[in-house]
Design a protein around this motif. Sequence first.
Motif, mmCIF file in Angstrom:
data_model
loop_
_atom_site.group_PDB
_atom_site.id
_atom_site.type_symbol
_atom_site.label_atom_id
_atom_site.label_comp_id
_atom_site.label_asym_id
_atom_site.label_seq_id
_atom_site.Cartn_x
_atom_site.Cartn_y
_atom_site.Cartn_z
ATOM 1 N N GLU A 224 3.273 7.514 2.934
ATOM 2 C CA GLU A 224 3.455 8.979 2.544
ATOM 3 C C GLU A 224 4.753 9.305 3.369
ATOM 4 O O GLU A 224 5.424 10.160 2.786
ATOM 5 C CB GLU A 224 2.255 9.731 3.040
ATOM 6 N N GLU B 107 0.982 -1.205 0.037
ATOM 7 C CA GLU B 107 -0.025 0.179 0.087
ATOM 8 C C GLU B 107 0.647 1.315 -0.080
ATOM 9 O O GLU B 107 2.191 1.193 0.029
ATOM 10 C CB GLU B 107 -1.106 0.072 1.262
ATOM 11 N N LYS B 108 0.299 2.341 -0.223
ATOM 12 C CA LYS B 108 1.046 3.798 -0.387
ATOM 13 C C LYS B 108 1.411 4.142 1.128
ATOM 14 O O LYS B 108 0.689 4.228 1.944
ATOM 15 C CB LYS B 108 -0.085 4.967 -0.867
#
Length: 147
Positions: free
Chosen positions: A80, A77-78
Motif C-alpha cells: 500500500e 503480496e499487496k
Amino acid sequence: MKILLPDSMDLGADPIAEILKRHRAIGVVGLSSDPGRPSYGVAQYLQSAGYRIIPVNPNEREVLGEKSYARLEDVPEKIEIVDIFRRPEVVPPAVEGAIRIGAKVVWMQLGIEHQAAAEKAHAAGLIVVMDACILVEHKRRREVLSR
C-alpha cells in the motif's frame, strides 16, 4: 514536507495520520540489513508498531526476518505504501514500480524529493509525501494512531 493528494481525495485535517491509519503494508525500497542505516531503524520501528514491512533491495536476501525482493513488481503480496530510501536521482524507477503495482502512497524519506516523479505518481492517482520521515511522523501521531 510536501504532500500531494489526488484531486478527489479528502483525508481531513491530518492526511499523514489518515495514511498511517488506513495503510498497513509498506514496501521499503532501499532497505538495508545494516542496523546502522536509517532504513533499518525506520523499518524496525514500523514493524514493531504493527506494520507489514516488505524489503525491496536487490542486494539483500532477508531483512528483519522478511524476504527481500529485487523490485516492487516481484513482491507477491499487496503493497500500500512505497517508502523510498534512495537518492533522488534513482527515485523515478521506484515511483514507476509503485504505479504499476497499484500502491496507494509513495513516501520519499527525509531529504528526498523528486518533483517530476511526484507529479507522475499524483497524475496516476497516488498520494505523494516528500521530504518526511515516516518514523518521525508516526511518533508525532502515536496517541491518535493507537485509538
